[in-house]
Every structure is written in structure tokens, then in C-alpha cells.
Enzyme design. Structure first.
Site, short mmCIF file in Angstrom:
data_model
loop_
_atom_site.label_atom_id
_atom_site.label_comp_id
_atom_site.label_asym_id
_atom_site.label_seq_id
_atom_site.Cartn_x
_atom_site.Cartn_y
_atom_site.Cartn_z
N SER A 193 7.45 -61.44 -68.57
CA SER A 193 8.56 -61.31 -69.50
C SER A 193 8.04 -60.78 -70.82
CB SER A 193 9.24 -62.66 -69.82
OG SER A 193 9.91 -63.17 -68.72
N SER A 226 10.74 -60.47 -64.66
CA SER A 226 10.50 -60.33 -66.08
C SER A 226 11.78 -60.58 -66.87
CB SER A 226 9.99 -58.90 -66.36
OG SER A 226 9.22 -58.85 -67.52
N ASP A 260 13.12 -59.58 -70.02
CA ASP A 260 12.89 -58.61 -71.10
C ASP A 260 14.11 -58.59 -71.98
OD1 ASP A 260 10.65 -58.30 -69.58
OD2 ASP A 260 11.03 -56.24 -68.99
#
Lengths: 389, 389, 389, 389
Positions: free
Chosen positions: D265, D303, D305
Site C-alpha cells: 500500500s 495495495s 493506494d
């Protein structure tokens, strides 16, 4: 009210009164029992638990009375847990969510959007206890939960809230990790307690006492035979806007104002067993607004009106390591589910207000219950009182 | 109905009947005149044009009757233009939009989202004429419009639609570039024609005749004294869901079904002079759903329920080449604008149905007007008939 | 350039030069042929048509030269059509879309969001011809298309654009309905023409000549064996930002500036045969931005960077009148598709610039092609020139 | 590494090592010092604190080593606080946010969207400590914070996270309310510590050691003279995708794999003093993706993000009880801010990796730092090593 006083007397300091309403709840009338007319056909329980697998658990915290002493009380709050497939299952459900007005919190939603799945329960509590409940869900899942579906163990729980600071010592942070666990452990199918219980304990709705309410719709076999269930934690609105079955009940039952603007929030959980995909579930979540519209809401600035919906169909889809066979409802067949969502939302809100008893909280703030007799009277005045069995 | 027949007789082939209703429209009753009770205080015209600067123009195309011959007729369609600051101004307005159900089109919205501005008019027409109207707006702007605010000349017009294929030869593509230009040229302030005019000509709403409707709210000085105006092109819904002022009018005035599901759409334009920023205007647009909820909508799958709102405040902000001084309404002061949007939406829809006359179109499809007397009768039955002057 | 002059000489007035590049295109080098290194493994054609069923058709309009005379020329524009399942199929595909910067238009997207399906082709043209192409698609579908999947016949076509007003008489509206039809009729599988063809005819990319480019990735069997194909109409960017395979090519090949800011746009179409649902296809569309990032884009204010992706899997899902059995890729298996989307986007943009020849348009505006030799030289300087066969 | 061992030895049981890196950090080279070339001109500190008013505080928790014992350790985690106007101010800032991939959490974002304001700090910690940090922020604000701008006291803190379970006993819940308070109290202007500090303590980036990184850009006076600052908590990516200044560094410095997919992340905070409105700040947040693209990210499924941006301009706008005069940057002037965001993001990620030392955590998991000499060597191989002072 008397019930509350007795509780408060019986509880020294911060003693917790566990869900006492269970046995009585059957005796309590619901909105239909009072003759409020609604569209559509409810399921057997007229509750979100009519959707097979759904479990609901409450943890209610009521203690103390009189002047607010931050950290001591009075306490009027709690936690509610909704498990789509029951707490024993780690199998995620397709889900979607929507915000009509974002003055509120629902954690975990970026992952719902991204993955299309809801992993674990939806939890509802007060505004300032979202964090403790969130981490407690992780801890419970880690320690007691079913095996996680994912390799590296992590969790992004969905926890929502409404603000109970008019009745509750919200800045005393009385909800503890064990209260979240208790709500989880209390989760069960069958009838759902309504009113001032769980996360809904200290809530105010249209300037009457609010809290937890639920309702469901069962579609005809021709429409697929699906069930839609709705559960609300309702804490929104000002009295003058309240409509019940289209009747201007708020204007007809005036009372001393609590708010000078539309303060509060409403969290709505929509469950269905229809085979809907995430983008279709978003559509269901958006229909909640129409149900609130029927009841007169303007979704005020101070309101966190956040809705999540999920489908219990397609079990196993989120557990598969290989491409999974699932089922999708045709685009053209979704209208009955839309109608069911609107109707069940409309009814769940009224059920919450009908179920909630008058409550006194911090600084002797008092919130009156929606008076049943007066409600019937007003419905009759507008020729909208339904016959009851 | 008679009016339509005479028109059809008088028009050979594809002759266009230009807005004949203008003179008569003052005489026509509106929903309030019939005793429908609504919340809030309308502006002087009870129209979107109560917002200073807003201009509305219609181009109505009615010709032919009888059996559908694609490309020939019958024709029951048109175009409506709404200019936020009047057609003589190139100054854009802050804007926001929202989709409750996306079975429809509103072009130009990615740029509204991105820039926060609406450049040019909002146009509304039928589903299959969005393209011709869009390019015609560019052509009109290029040839007759005020100087563009941007260096390299380009335009991304906002054009929306609802489907009139039940009454109109929609696949005959009868709207021409000059019809879009005519709607633009016809734009004016003052009273707005309602009912079967402009883009609303061939529309059906809750299985009654629909079309264009408008309403406004004027806030108290304490609430800022702002005006909110709403214009709808309404074409959505099934009769059984229709509520008027909370009364189940649709169920009380049954009729032969036109649709087997919620077919149609509704485009809603919300104007205000309150100094709202783009993200605040999105909030206004989202409140339209609550107004539709009051009228019983479930926003069916076949419905394109798309809403755009704009603010005429902060003139010049979009023309400045340097950082511009603007004004923003405080977060906490927005509730009266929310209420105004909900209330004006609720009323504009009913105004559209009250204004629209019965119409017969392709293949002798006939859509009845909402009968005024019967409406009053039902309102009276439910003790909701307001006194009228 | 010479080709263009000959064309212009040979064409009197507004004669249209139909796709002459077809035969030559095989001989033209692509980015890989010049030694540009890219990650991943392309499919056999290194084109969007590597995804089974996808068809692409161009209609190229080139005529006139010299001084701009609005309505006369010079004309440097066209239309491109992309059919997910071929033009003979009415079976919709699951789809999702995303806007990185919304200074552009893609019609039909609210229905893509709502239904999860793309019905019909994706069309790309110039900014001021979106409308004519949109309505022409409806007409073509109505007259020549396969039977519609829906009962009441209507269509909400997806049409996107980029602005070619630096080379083309864009306000002359030279694209006609028959040009849209021609692009549709020209659609075929197999190799895709790149460069200054179809909608990409008059485009400028990073201040070199731009246009249509395509690329694909074929996943390993372990990763599912799926194919991802990308097609771009590229018209964005300023030269100084251009990176090719990470090398600052734009800075190394300076030239006279065309823009003073990042003017243009890029439309990207992502196709795959992986069984992705609408919410997963949105994720693919969002990865396009990462591919553009590799090439140095900042997605400037004047850029309409709009991306749509679809999956050809789950044929028939959108045609079924009853709940349909479909397949969904597990959440955890999607990374190779993300990588493929990023890589194929990166390559498709460079392919477009490599394929496009120098062009002169209105007012003798001249846009140079990316010089192949110089490109190789710069790559070599940075030790990034790959060996070629 | 040695530093860490000493720390571990010195700390018995769960003793907390408070930010020891402060004194040393000036001596540490940053990416530019190693000769990594970047576009644009940084501010004096090349840090988010170049934006006037911004304060950053870390709380770093490092203790224990060896085998994981849940609830005991080893502990490699922490909390970072970013205050837009300093911790002494209750004045909110305009803000916007964006999710490139939502496998993560950022609380408080529905209210950011709705109000357009960020009230209070942005906090970053590990995935399973978001809750404790969130509620602790409320407690700190209630007890120590400046007077709240709103009448009824409530708070919806913004808390984000990345997952440090490869090095840290994440299910031991070692972050306590006092750690969040400490990060807040530690917040200061001036140089920002980078690498394995605060929320970034246990993070892994492109399979090298990651953590906190920052960078800034100062625009020319012609472009407005504004500053853009970026702070990342970077924990994303796989090594083979890593590009530094366009050079395939990840492929050139192979190492033993940590992940089998793009796990991790990245949280990115973008600050500016340019007068941007909420919808414009969303645009800035979306540009972060382009910066990550330059570094080779594919934004993998695992992830989170998530990016948030805010503007310190327009002080007082959120405190006013009456319509407030504010300033808005023209639409056409935003490109330099876009470029600055992309460039500062690109650099902040590399700064994080350059600053982070090798770390060993639970079960002796060891994550190597990006080797500085090897990095220079690879840049030189590709002719991209910049001269350093």
C-alpha cells in the site's frame, strides 16, 4: 421511562444492562400493528433476518443518570452487529454502498468498492466509538473468527456510526472492545430487537426517540421470490418534516424542539438473497434515499446518511482460488428489488420510532417516544389508518 | 386533446407547430391552484426563472397522427434550453450533477465534474436526438454565441434526454439543428411554459401525460434570502406508485397500464443564487432524489434519473485569468437550500402533470392527463385539499 | 508527408481519401521494431484485436490544404469504431470506465455504470462530431444492427473524442452520419491500422504527430492465459514530459513548441477475455493512468483522459431473461491483468507516435512525426536500445 | 541494521524507542544527494513542510526481536501525524481525496467529500491500529485541541494505514492511544524525518525497506509561486517493477523475493498553498497515480493506494458563520500544480527508500535497504546519474 429508571437504580456505577427487551419484544406493537399502511408484502419476521443467514446482535449500555460527567456518564449507547452469513462464516458477500450525506463514518468502504465484497460483519455504534469497535472486530476475527479467506492475515472492518451525544456521555468513550465482542457473540437469526438497543440506544429520530428498526419484503414468485431486508439505526431529522405513510405526522404532533437543524444521521443496511453483483448492490443502496424521501427527510448537513447493501447469494464466490461460477440477475428484473428496498426502508424507520421508549440521558435531556395513540389519531384524521388484526 | 387534433389537421406533412401555449399558459391552473398542499414559500413565478438571470426556451414539434411511419411521424417531441445567466452571457456557473439511475444520457458531465463549471446551456430533448442537439449547440455558440472564455475554441455541451418513443416517431430523428437553435433563441426570463412543450412534448409521467414542470422556493431573509428553482422534464414512473402531497393518488385513480415496469426517466435542473461551490452543488443535486421519493418514485431500472444544479452567484469567477475572489456559503447554512430543493422538486413534478394535456401519438397511443377534478376529490378524501384563493 | 500531398492533389474539393494505409501498414515499423524495450509478452498481433471477437474500423477524412475556411477545410479527421464482439453481435459486454481528467466527452457512460454493460461499439472521433456520430450509431443499429436485446428499442451509444482543431477544420463539422456508418462497416478483426487514421487522423501527441495506437499482452497459462488489448486515440501532452521506456526522449528531441500547455486528450479502450465483472473492469480502466505515467504524462487541465474497459467473457449474460450463470475471476488473481494493462497502454501510445507520419493541416500547421532514427539514437545514449530481429 | 540491534538490546520487553533518528537525519543523504535526477525545483527543505504551516510528527515503536509472539512482539510500527495548519489551529482546510486501489483504509473521507474540508490532522499508522488512533485523535482534540469550529462537539478523524505485518506483530495491537497523542505532540515544522519512522517504521517498498518519504516543488513566480509538498508512507510494489528516474533499477538489483504479488500500500498526502477548491484538490490527488506510474507501480490488488490533498490557502473559510470571501485559482492555471504533484510524488517515494535502513522484524524477517552505491552504479549504467554538489 420507568424501565429506564429501574435500570439506573439497579445499576451501581457503570454496570451494564444487557439486552433486557428480548422477552418483551414480542408483545411490543410495531408500526403495522398500530395501523400504519405500507406498500408491499413483508417476510415472516418483517425483519432483515428474513434474508436467510443474516444474524443481528446488540450490546446495550445504559447506566447512570443526571448531570454529565465526562468519563463517568450517564451512558446511553451500544453496539450492533449484522452478519450477512452468520458469525460462523468467513465467506464474504457481494456488497455496494452509497452516501446520501457524508457527515458520518463507515470504515472499510474503499475495500468494499474495490473488491466488490464485504468481509465480516457490519457494525454500528456511536460516532466516537468507531475506532474501538473497528479494532475489536479485527481482534475477534483473529482470535475467534472462522479461518480467513486470504493468505496474509489482515482485515478492514466495516463500522458505521450515528451521534448520541444528546443523551450519552459520548466523549467518555464507554464502549470497550468487549462490548463489540459481546454484540458479535449475541448475533442470532430470528426476531430482531428494535428501538433503544445496541448502537441505537441513545438515538433521536425526527426529534422523537429513535434507534434500531427493521423491515423486509418478500417478492412474488413471478418477481423471483427474493427477500429484501432492511435494518436502520435512525437518528436523523427534524420533527416538522416527518411524514408517516405520507401523512404530515410531524406537523400534527408538535413538541419542544431538540435541534435547530437536521442533526443526526441514519445508517441503513440492506440485505437480499437475490443474485446481485456489486454494481447492482450499489443501485439498491441508492434506493434507500427514496424511502427516506417518503418519510420527509431532507438529509440535512449534519446527517451522516450512509447505506450499505449486500447479497447472500453466490456463496463461495469470494472463497474460490479459481474462476468461480456465479449467478447474476438480469438488468430488467431488478425493479421489484428497488421497490422492496424503498418500502422496507420507509417501514424500518417508522418501526424504530414505534419501538423506542422515551429516554432521559445526560443533563436530564429527555426525548419522547412517538406516542402510539396520537399517531393513530393523526392517521385517522387523514383517512390513512389501516385496519389491524 | 381537441387542440392537438386541430393542430394535426392544420399541419400538412411535417409542419411544425411552434409553442402555441404561451398566451394560454397564464390561464392554466397549476398544482397549487388546484389545492395541492406543498411545504415552503415559492418565488413570485414559482419557476426556475425566479433565480435571477435564468432563461428557458422551448421548441415544440407536433405533427402527423395515426400509424407510425418511421421518418415521417407522427411527431411529438422537441427541445428545451435552460441558460443559467441568459443566452447573451458566456460566463460559466459553478455546477454539480448526480445520477440516481443512469439509464439515460447527460453529455458534458465529465467536464462539469473536472472544472466545476457549466459552460453554456443545459439542453433537454428526446433520447435519440441528443447528438444533433449537442453539435447544434456548438455550432450556435461558434456562430452566434458570446465570445468564448477559453483560448482554443472548443465546447462540450450539456445535453440530456428522456425517451418519448411511446408517442413520438423517435427513430425518425425529427429534431434538426435548427430546432435546437430555435429553443436557444426562444429562451427568455419570466414565466415558463409547462406540460407538453419543448423536450417534454411527448413525455409520460406515472402513466399520466408528463412533460416540463417547474417550481421555486424563496428562503427567508434569516436563511439568506436565496432562491432555489427547479425545472423537470418528467417521464418516469408507474401509476400505482404516485403520491401527491403524500396521498396515494396513483392507486386512487387507476387506469389502463401503459408500462409493465417503471419506464421513462426524469431530468432535473436545479438553479440557485446562493453562493455554492461545485461540491456543494453536487449535494443539492443529490437532494432531488428525496423530492422524487416524496412523490413515490422507486427510480426504476429503465429510468434515466439525472440531475444537474448550478449557482448563478460568483459571476465572473470562471472568466478570470488570475485568482478570483469568490464567496462560499458556510457548511452549516445549507439546510434551507436542501429543503428548498426537495420541496421544489416535489412540486415541479406535479406541476408538469397538472399542466400537460391528454395527447395521442404514434399508432394512436393515447396518454391521459392527470384529471384535475379527480385529483381534488382524492386529496379531499385524504383531508389534504388546501384552500385556494 | 509526401503521401499526404499526393492525396491532397488527387482529391478535388472535399473528396474523401479512404484508408489508403492498409496495404502499407505491414511494412511500417512499430515501436518494438525500432528497439524500444517494453515489459511483458504481446499477443500475436500486438493489438487490441488479439482479444478474440474485437473488431476495429476506421473512416479517415483528409482533404484540402492551406488556409482554414470554416465549412470547407482543410479536413484532417475521422471516426474509429471498436466492437467488443464484432458488429454482428448485439450481445453486450461487461464494462467499466474511468476519467483521469475530464476535459473531454464519452457519452453513454451513466448507463455503463448503472447496467454494468456496454451495448454496442465504442466510437471515437473529434470533439465537435460526437453528436453526429452518436445519433448515427443509433440509426445504424436501428436499420442494420442485430436485433436489440431490449424490448422497447432505444440506445445510448458510447462515443468519445479528442480535439483535432490544430490540423482540422473542426468547426466545419465534416464528419457526416455516413462516415460513422463507414467506420462501423469497416470494422474487422486482424491487424489494426495505426497512426493518422480514423478518429486519430488529425491528432497531436506530446507535440509529435499522434493518432491511433494499439498493443496487447498475453498472460502466461499460470496467470490464466488471458489476453489484454489496448487501443488509444492519443492527442495529449507536451514534448518535454515525454518518456519512452523511461528515457527522457522529449527533452532529447526538442522542437518548436505547438502548445503552451498540456493540450489534447487521450481516449483509451481496454479489452480483455478474462472473466471480469463491471467493478473489476473499472479497476483495469484506472490502471491506464499508470501506463500514461510511465510515458511522463501529467494529465494536463486541457486533456480529456477518459478510459473504458470491457470483457468479452461471459457471452450471453446480458441477453438472458432469467438469472444467468457467469464466471468471476478471483480478487487475488487480477494483478497480471493490471500489469498487462499498464504495459500495453505504455506501448500503444508509443506505437501511435511511431506509426503517424508528419502532417500539414489548416493554415499550414505542420506536426512532425517522431523521428525513428533520432529515437533510436536517444535510446542508445541511455543504454535502452533493445536488439531487434 | 546495527542501530536496530542496539535498540533492541537496550530495550527490555516492550520499551519504546522514541524517534532517535532526529539528530542524524541531517547527515543522511537523500535521493538527490545520490545523483538521482528529478524534474522541477524543490522548496528549501524538499519536504511537505515547505508548505507554510504544515507540521509533521512521528511516534516510532521498535522493540523486541526474534520469533513472533502475538501481543509481545517484535514491534516495528508507529504513528505519523500531519497537521495542515499546525496542531494549534482548528481552522479546517479545503481537501479532496482519491483511491487508485482501495485495499486499505482512510477514515473520515465521506465528510471530506461532503463538506469539502479536512478538520484536524491526517494520521497514518498500521492497518490494525487505525481504530485506536482514530478515537485517540478525538480524545486529544476534546482534551487538548483548540476550540472546535462546530457547535455540537463531534469529530470524524482522517486516519490511514499501510500493513506492516511482515516485520511487526500487527495482531498484537501495540499502538496505544498515547502513541497517537505523542505523534500529535511531536508535530513540528522544518525538516521531516524519513525512512523507518512513525507510521512508516515497519514498511516495505518494492521489496526494499520503505517508510516515510517527502519532497516538494516550488513553482516559478510566473506560475504563481506556489508550493506543493508531498509526504508518502510507502509500502507497495514488487522489485521487478521499480523504476528510478525511468531506469529499471528493480530489475538491475535483483534480490530474494519477499512477496509473490504486489502487496503493501501507499498513503500519499499532498499539501499546497495554492488557492484550490475541493474539486480541484481531488484533481491533485488523482495526479499522484501518475507519479507512481513513473516509478513503475501497477497498483496491485493487495495495495491500498489512497491519496489526500489539501490547500492551506483560504484560511478562515471554514470558520466563518456567514458567507466567506475566498480565492480560487483559474482552471487554466492548474497545470504547474499537476506537474509538481507528479514530480514530488515520484521523488518522495525514492526518498523514503533511500532513507530507510535495513530492518529485521518478526521471525527474523529481514528487509534490505536500497543499496546506495548499487543505485548509483545502475543510474550510471543508464547514463542517468546526475552530478551532485
Amino acid at each position: 421511562m420507568k424501565r429506564f429508571v429501574l435500570m439506573a437504580l439497579a445499576s451501581c456505577a457503570l454496570a451494564i444492562v444487557a439486552q433486557p427487551a428480548a422477552a418483551q419484544s414480542k408483545a411490543k406493537p410495531r408500526a403495522r400493528d398500530l395501523g400504519v399502511p405500507f406498500d408491499g408484502t413483508p417476510g415472516p419476521l418483517n425483519a432483515i433476518t428474513d434474508v436467510n443467514g443474516v444474524e443481528v446482535g446488540h450490546r446495550t449500555l445504559i447506566s447512570g443518570e443526571g448531570k454529565l460527567k465526562v468519563g463517568v456518564g450517564p451512558v446511553r449507547t451500544g453496539v450492533t452487529a449484522i452478519f450477512p452469513r452468520g458469525k460462523a462464516s468467513a465467506d464474504p458477500v457481494f456488497a455496494g454502498w452509497f452516501t446520501e450525506n457524508g457527515n458520518g463514518e463507515m470504515t472499510g468502504t474503499t475495500w468494499v468498492d474495490e473488491s466488490g465484497f464485504l468481509y465480516g460483519p457490519v457494525m454500528i455504534t456511536n460516532t466516537h466509538s468507531v475506532g474501538v469497535v473497528r479494532d475489536a472486530v479485527i481482534k475477534w476475527q483473529f482470535e475467534h473468527g472462522p479461518p480467513a479467506p486470504l493468505d496474509d492475515w489482515w482485515s478492514l472492518p466495516v463500522v458505521a456510526e450515528t451521534w448520541d451525544g444528546y443523551l450519552n456521555d459520548i466523549n467518555g468513550f464507554h464502549v470497550k472492545p468487549e462490548d463489540a465482542s459481546a454484540a458479535i457473540e449475541n448475533a442470532h437469526g430470528g426476531a430482531v430487537e428494535e428501538g433503544s438497543v445496541g448502537g441505537g440506544t441513545g438515538m433521536v429520530c425526527n426529534e422523537f426517540k429513535g434507534g434500531i428498526g427493521t423491515s423486509s419484503r418478500k417478492l412474488s414468485e413471478k418477481a423471483g421470490g427474493y427477500t429484501v431486508g432492511v435494518l436502520v439505526q435512525c437518528n436523523y431529522g427534524i420533527r416538522s418534516n416527518l411524514r408517516v405513510a405520507g401523512v404530515p405526522v410531524g406537523k400534527e404532533i408538535p413538541g419542544p424542539p431538540i435541534w435547530d437543524s437536521d442533526t443526526g444521521s441514519i445508517i441503513v443496511v440492506v440485505a437480499t438473497d437475490a443474485p446481485l453483483l456489486p454494481h447492482q448492490l450499489k443501485r439498491l443502496a441508492r434506493r434507500v434515499t427514496l424511502g427516506l424521501g417518503r418519510n420527509g427527510s431532507i438529509s440535512g448537513n449534519d446527517s451522516g446518511d450512509i447505506f450499505i447493501s449486500f447479497s447472500t447469494a453466490n456463496a463461495g464466490a469470494g472463497m474460490s482460488k479459481t474462476p468461480a461460477a456465479i449467478t447474476i440477475l438480469p438488468v430488467e428484473k431488478i425493479d421489484p428489488l428497488f421497490a422492496a428496498t424503498v418500502e422496507a426502508t420507509e417501514e424500518a424507520v417508522i418501526n424504530a420510532m414505534v419501538a423506542a421508549d422515551t429516554m432521559t440521558g445526560i443533563d436530564d435531556h429527555r426525548v419522547e417516544a412517538l406516542p402510539h395513540d396520537k399517531l393513530r389519531e393523526v392517521l385517522k384524521k387523514y383517512n390513512r389508518l389501516a385496519e389491524t388484526k
